[in-house]
Design an enzyme around this catalytic site. Structure first.
Site, PDB file in Angstrom:
ATOM      1  N   CYS A 152       0.807  -1.227   0.000  1.00 29.73           N
ATOM      2  CA  CYS A 152       0.000   0.000   0.000  1.00 29.73           C
ATOM      3  C   CYS A 152       0.840   1.277   0.000  1.00 29.73           C
ATOM      4  CB  CYS A 152      -0.995  -0.002   1.152  1.00 29.73           C
ATOM      5  SG  CYS A 152      -0.257  -0.208   2.765  1.00 29.73           S
ATOM      6  N   HIS A 179      -1.614   1.780   7.080  1.00 28.61           N
ATOM      7  CA  HIS A 179      -2.170   1.808   5.726  1.00 28.61           C
ATOM      8  C   HIS A 179      -2.002   3.230   5.184  1.00 28.61           C
ATOM      9  CE1 HIS A 179      -4.173   0.357   2.268  1.00 28.61           C
ATOM     10  NE2 HIS A 179      -5.308   1.002   2.434  1.00 28.61           N
ATOM     11  N   ASP A 196      -8.841   4.877  -2.538  1.00 27.56           N
ATOM     12  CA  ASP A 196      -7.853   3.854  -2.173  1.00 27.56           C
ATOM     13  C   ASP A 196      -7.448   3.058  -3.418  1.00 27.56           C
ATOM     14  OD1 ASP A 196      -6.529   1.514  -1.334  1.00 27.56           O
ATOM     15  OD2 ASP A 196      -7.456   1.641   0.642  1.00 27.56           O
TER      16      ASP A 196
END
Ligand code: ZN
Length: 320
Positions: A152, A179, A196
Site C-alpha cells: 500500500c 495503511h 484507495d
C-alpha cells in the site's frame, strides 16, 4: 517529560510525509507520470462515468461518479492504476524456479538501491533453489513509475503523484495502524474524497473501520498546501479512536500538525493562503459531523494482499 520512541517516530514521519507531498507537485515528476498514464483513455472513461456508464456494483459510487467530474476522473485513474499498471507484491517470484518465495529477513540498501530512494530492503528466499531476491522498498514516486510494484505504501505514493499529474488536487493520507491512501479535492462536492488505489474504492471512508475491522488511531493528510488531522473522517466512533491515540497528549499532536501545516501555508501567495485557510476551516467544520456508514453495500474486508497476510493483520473484517 519523557518522549517515547513511538512519539519520536511519529514526529519524524510527519516531517517526512509532509516533504514527500511536495514532490507530487514537481513539474518533472508530473511529466514522468504523464509519460506512462494513457491520459486520453483515462479521460474517455471518466466521461463515460459522468454519463452513468461506470460498471461498479456500488450504487453510491456510481451516483457520485455520475455527478462529480473529479470523482469520475479519480475513479477512472483508480481502475487503470489497479488493473493495468501497478502490481501488488507479497513476495517476489523465485528467479530460479518461478515459484513464490517467502520473506526471510531484511537488509540495508546497497548504494545503487539507495540512489533509487530505497529506504529498506526485504529479502525473499526460495527453499528449493536457495536463491534470495532483494525487494527494495522505494520512497520516490518517480522511481515507482518505473518499478510499478509494492504494497500500500508504494501504491498510494505513486497513485497520488498520478492524480496530481492529471490535474487533480490530491494528497497522501497516512493511517498509523499501517495503511496509506489518497484523498482528492472535489470542487463540485466541496470536500475531500477518499480514494484507495489498492482497493479501487472511492469515497468509502469507513471502509477500514467497518469493512476491514481496523482500530484506527492517528490519521493525517499531507498535501502540497496543508497538513490536516483527518481521523474523524475515517471513524464512526471518534471517542474510541481518541482513546487509542496514546503516543502524545492531543494538544501536542495538534501542535505538530499545526506547525507542519503552517510551514506549507507560509509558502503560498496571500490569495492562495486565504483560499487554503477557508478550505481548511470548511473541512474542520465538516469533520465535526458524525460519520455515518450510509452505504447500501456492505463494506468489504481487505481485498489487496494474500489471504494469510490479511488474516494475520486482522483486516479480514472478522475481528469486530
Ligand atoms: Zn526457486
Amino acid at each position: 517529560m519523557v518522549i517515547s520512541n513511538e512519539a519520536k517516530d511519529l514526529e519524524n514521519q510527519l516531517r517526512s510525509y509532509s516533504k514527500r507531498a511536495d514532490s507530487y507537485e514537481k513539474a518533472e515528476a508530473q511529466e514522468a507520470a504523464l509519460k506512462v498514464i494513457p491520459i486520453l483513455e483515462v479521460q474517455e472513461a471518466a466521461l463515460g462515468g459522468l454519463r452513468g456508464e461506470l460498471k461498479d456494483s456500488d450504487e453510491e459510487s456510481r451516483e457520485l461518479v455520475g455527478r462529480c467530474p473529479e470523482a469520475a476522473l479519480t475513479k477512472s485513474l483508480l481502475r487503470w492504476f489497479k488493473e493495468d499498471f501497478f502490481e501488488w507484491v507479497d513476495t517476489l517470484d523465485c528467479l530460479g524456479c518461478g515459484k513464490k518465495t517467502h520473506r526471510t529477513g531484511a537488509a540495508e540498501p546497497e548504494a545503487y538501491e539507495r540512489l533509487k530512494s530505497a529506504g529498506r530492503v526485504e529479502l525473499h528466499g526460495c527453499d528449493d533453489c536457495a536463491v534470495v531476491r532483494r525487494f527494495p522498498r522505494y520512497n520516490d514516486p518517480v522511481q515507482l513509475l518505473a518499478s510499478r510494484k509494492g504494497r500500500c505504501g508504494e501504491w498510494a505514493n505513486c497513485f497520488t503523484l498520478c492524480c496530481c499529474a492529471v490535474g487533480l488536487d490530491a494528497r497522501l493520507v497516512v493511517d498509523w495502524t499501517d495503511h496509506v491512501w489518497t484523498e482528492v479535492w472535489s470542487a463540485k462536492e466541496e470536500r475531500w474524497l477518499h480514494a484507495d488505489p489498492c482497493e479501487n474504492v472511492i469515497d468509502k471512508p469507513l471502509l477500514y473501520e467497518k469493512g476491514w475491522g481496523k482500530k484506527l488511531n492517528y490519521v493525517a493528510a499531507f498535501g502540497q498546501h496543508g497538513v490536516s488531522d483527518v481521523a474523524r473522517r475515517y471513524t464512526a466512533n471518534y471517542e474510541e479512536t481518541l482513546g487509542r491515540r496514546s503516543f502524545f497528549d492531543e494538544e501536542r499532536f495538534a501542535e505538530l500538525i499545526a506547525s507542519a501545516n503552517m510551514e506549507k501555508l507560509n509558502r503560498l501567495s496571500r490569495k492562495n493562503r486565504d483560499w487554503e485557510l477557508l478550505r481548511q476551516e470548511r473541512e474542520r467544520f465538516e469533520l465535526l459531523k458524525e460519520q455515518n456508514s450510509s452505504t447500501k453495500e456492505r463494506l468489504r474486508p481487505r481485498q489487496s494482499g494474500a489471504a494469510d497476510w490479511i488474516r494475520e493483520r486482522g483486516e479480514d473484517g472478522l475481528h469486530p
